[in-house]
Each structure stands twice: as structure tokens, then as C-alpha cells.
Design an enzyme around this catalytic site. Structure first.
Site, PDB file in Angstrom:
ATOM      1  CG  HIS A  11      53.383  38.504  56.786  1.00  0.00           C
ATOM      2  ND1 HIS A  11      52.551  37.682  57.514  1.00  0.00           N
ATOM      3  CD2 HIS A  11      52.833  38.573  55.551  1.00  0.00           C
ATOM      4  CE1 HIS A  11      51.552  37.278  56.767  1.00  0.00           C
ATOM      5  NE2 HIS A  11      51.699  37.806  55.559  1.00  0.00           N
ATOM      6  NE  ARG A  62      49.181  39.822  55.754  1.00  0.00           N
ATOM      7  CZ  ARG A  62      48.319  40.506  55.011  1.00  0.00           C
ATOM      8  NH1 ARG A  62      47.714  41.572  55.508  1.00  0.00           N
ATOM      9  NH2 ARG A  62      48.068  40.105  53.766  1.00  0.00           N
ATOM     10  CD  GLU A  89      49.872  37.460  49.670  1.00  0.00           C
ATOM     11  OE1 GLU A  89      50.466  37.536  48.571  1.00  0.00           O
ATOM     12  OE2 GLU A  89      50.063  36.545  50.472  1.00  0.00           O
ATOM     13  CG  HIS A 188      52.579  40.292  52.003  1.00  0.00           C
ATOM     14  ND1 HIS A 188      51.730  40.318  53.089  1.00  0.00           N
ATOM     15  CD2 HIS A 188      53.000  41.573  51.829  1.00  0.00           C
ATOM     16  CE1 HIS A 188      51.643  41.558  53.546  1.00  0.00           C
ATOM     17  NE2 HIS A 188      52.400  42.333  52.802  1.00  0.00           N
TER      18      HIS A 188
END
Length: 259
Positions: A11, A62, A89, A188
Site C-alpha cells: 500500500h 490503507r 500486515e 502490506h
């Protein structure tokens, strides 16, 4: 010969990336710069003639926001976006919210590098006294996961990220790729690194040195068994990409100042 193309994308820069803090499962929107990174990524992919049929993201804003901005820049707003916590993540446990440079100053750069980049070393787990515990585990999005909320991780090594990611990869994403569709995984740094380790058969020692900057698409050309037929390509201005990689690597150094 190449049969399939897969794109991985970390991202765009998030608010806590900018502040050099461990963000992990705390939900953050993109920074102003992160929005620009995602838009520029979409324009680059469009200029180079790429198209997507499906996009997969984590359930963190995100990651989702990046996918939206990329698709908008490509004129592909209609393309389906599928979300899963398994692309989240890495869970950094008790480190969440802490500044990486301050941690390096207090614990040493080598220890912070192991926490950030190693394959099988797990940070201290988060517990209910942690300031972000309730924000994460009381979030309604985790009531929709395919495991009970109490079984969600409280900390993770990169190995554990790969372990929770692989079922989703094999059962959901792989069939889409093998159907001939062009796939973007907007996720991520660590979920993308885990996938790279799996696809490229990167050793536990070498994965430490794999760095992905924000907002830079990674192209993998794969054979019929989904094995790479050539080295991964980070698309874009190569001098800027190398500078961005160095910036990410410097985040765990004691003298890093919001790099």
C-alpha cells in the site's frame, strides 16, 4: 515461458509509516503522500498497458484505499475487490504504535531488524493492557473473519504470516489466476514478502534482505505451476525505487528521523 502475470503492491505510505511507527493491525488511512503514490502507481500501470480482472486486499483501510486509487487511475473502478484478514500486515504484538528509531536506540538496531525482517522471530505479544488492544480486537471487521476472534494472532513472525496467508492464497487467489484472470494483490510489506518467499522459494536467511517500498508494483511472471520464470520486476523509475528501498531499510536505525 510465462503463462500468468501476478502483481503485488505494498500500500501507499500510511500516516504511521510517515511517523516511523509500527502500524500493524491498527487501522490507518493513507498519508497525503500515500495517496499520490497510489495514484501514480495506477497511472504507471495504465501507461504500460496492464489490466486487472480481480483485486485482493486486506481488511485494513490503507490496503483497500490503495486498491481503489489504483483502479480509479486506471479507469477500472468496476473491477471486483475482495478483502480478507489473511492478507493483513504482520501482527507486531506489543511493538504496535512504537517508533522504530526509538526502539533501535533502546534495544539496538540488530534486535529491531530481527523483529522487523527475520523469518521466525516473534515480537512480544500484545495483551489487554496495551493502548491499542481494544481498538484492534473490538473492531467489528474482525467479527467477520473465518476464525473466532479469540483465535486471531496476538503477535506474529513472518513464518506465521505465511502460515495464515497460504490457505487463502491456495483456495481463493490461485484458482482465479489459473482461470486466466489478471490479479493485483494490494496488501502490506510483510504479507507481500511472505508471498514472495513462497513463490520464489527464498531462503529464511535471504528473506531478511527483501525490502518492498510503498506504492511500487511488483510484477511476477509465472509458469503453469505458478513458479517465476524470471526475476521479479519492481516497476517504475529505478533510481527512485532504490532510494525508497534505502529509506525503508533506514527506518530501523537509531538515527532515523521519520524517514
Amino acid at each position: 515461458m510465462s503463462k500468468y502475470k501476478l502483481f503485488l503492491l505494498r500500500h501507499g505510505e500510511g500516516a504511521w509509516n510517515k511517523e516511523n511507527r509500527f502500524c500493524s493491525w491498527v487501522d490507518q488511512k493513507l498519508s497525503v503522500n500515500g495517496v499520490v503514490e497510489a495514484q501514480e502507481c495506477g497511472r504507471l500501470l495504465k501507461e504500460q498497458g496492464y489490466q486487472f480482472d480481480q483485486v485482493f486486499t486486506s481488511i485494513l483501510s490503507r490496503s483497500i484505499q490503495t486498491a481503489w486509487l489504483v483502479l480509479e487511475a486506471m479507469g477500472l473502478e468496476w473491477v471486483p475487490v475482495t478483502k480478507s484478514w489473511r492478507l493483513n500486515e504482520r501482527h507486531y504484538g506489543a511493538l504496535i504504535g512504537l517508533n522504530r528509531a526509538e526502539m533501535a536506540l533502546n534495544h539496538g538496531e540488530e534486535r529491531v531488524k530481527l523483529w522487523r525482517r527475520s523469518y521466525d522471530i516473534t515480537p512480544p505479544p500484545i495483551d489487554e493492557s496495551h493502548p491499542y488492544y481494544a481498538e484492534i480486537y473490538n473492531d467489528r471487521r474482525y467479527s467477520t473473519c473465518d476464525v473466532p476472534k479469540e483465535e486471531l494472532p496476538k503477535t506474529e513472525s513472518l513464518k506465521e504470516v505465511l502460515d495464515r496467508l497460504l490457505p487463502y492464497w491456495n483456495d481463493v487467489i490461485v484458482p482465479v489466476i489459473k482461470s486466466g484472470q489478471n490479479v493485483l494483490v494490494s496488501a502490506h510489506g510483510n504479507s507481500c514478502r511472505a508471498l514472495l518467499k513462497h513463490l520464489e522459494d527464498i531462503s529464511e536467511a535471504d528473506i531478511v534482505n527483501v525490502t518492498l517500498p510503498t506504492g511500487v508494483p511488483v510484477l511476477l511472471e509465472l509458469d503453469e505451476d505458478l513458479r517465476p520464470v524470471k526475476p521479479r520486476q519492481l516497476l517504475g523509475d529505478q533510481a527512485k525505487i532504490q532510494a525508497a528501498i534505502r529509506k525503508v531499510e533506514d527506518q530501523g536505525k537509531a538515527n532515523a528521523q521519520n524517514k
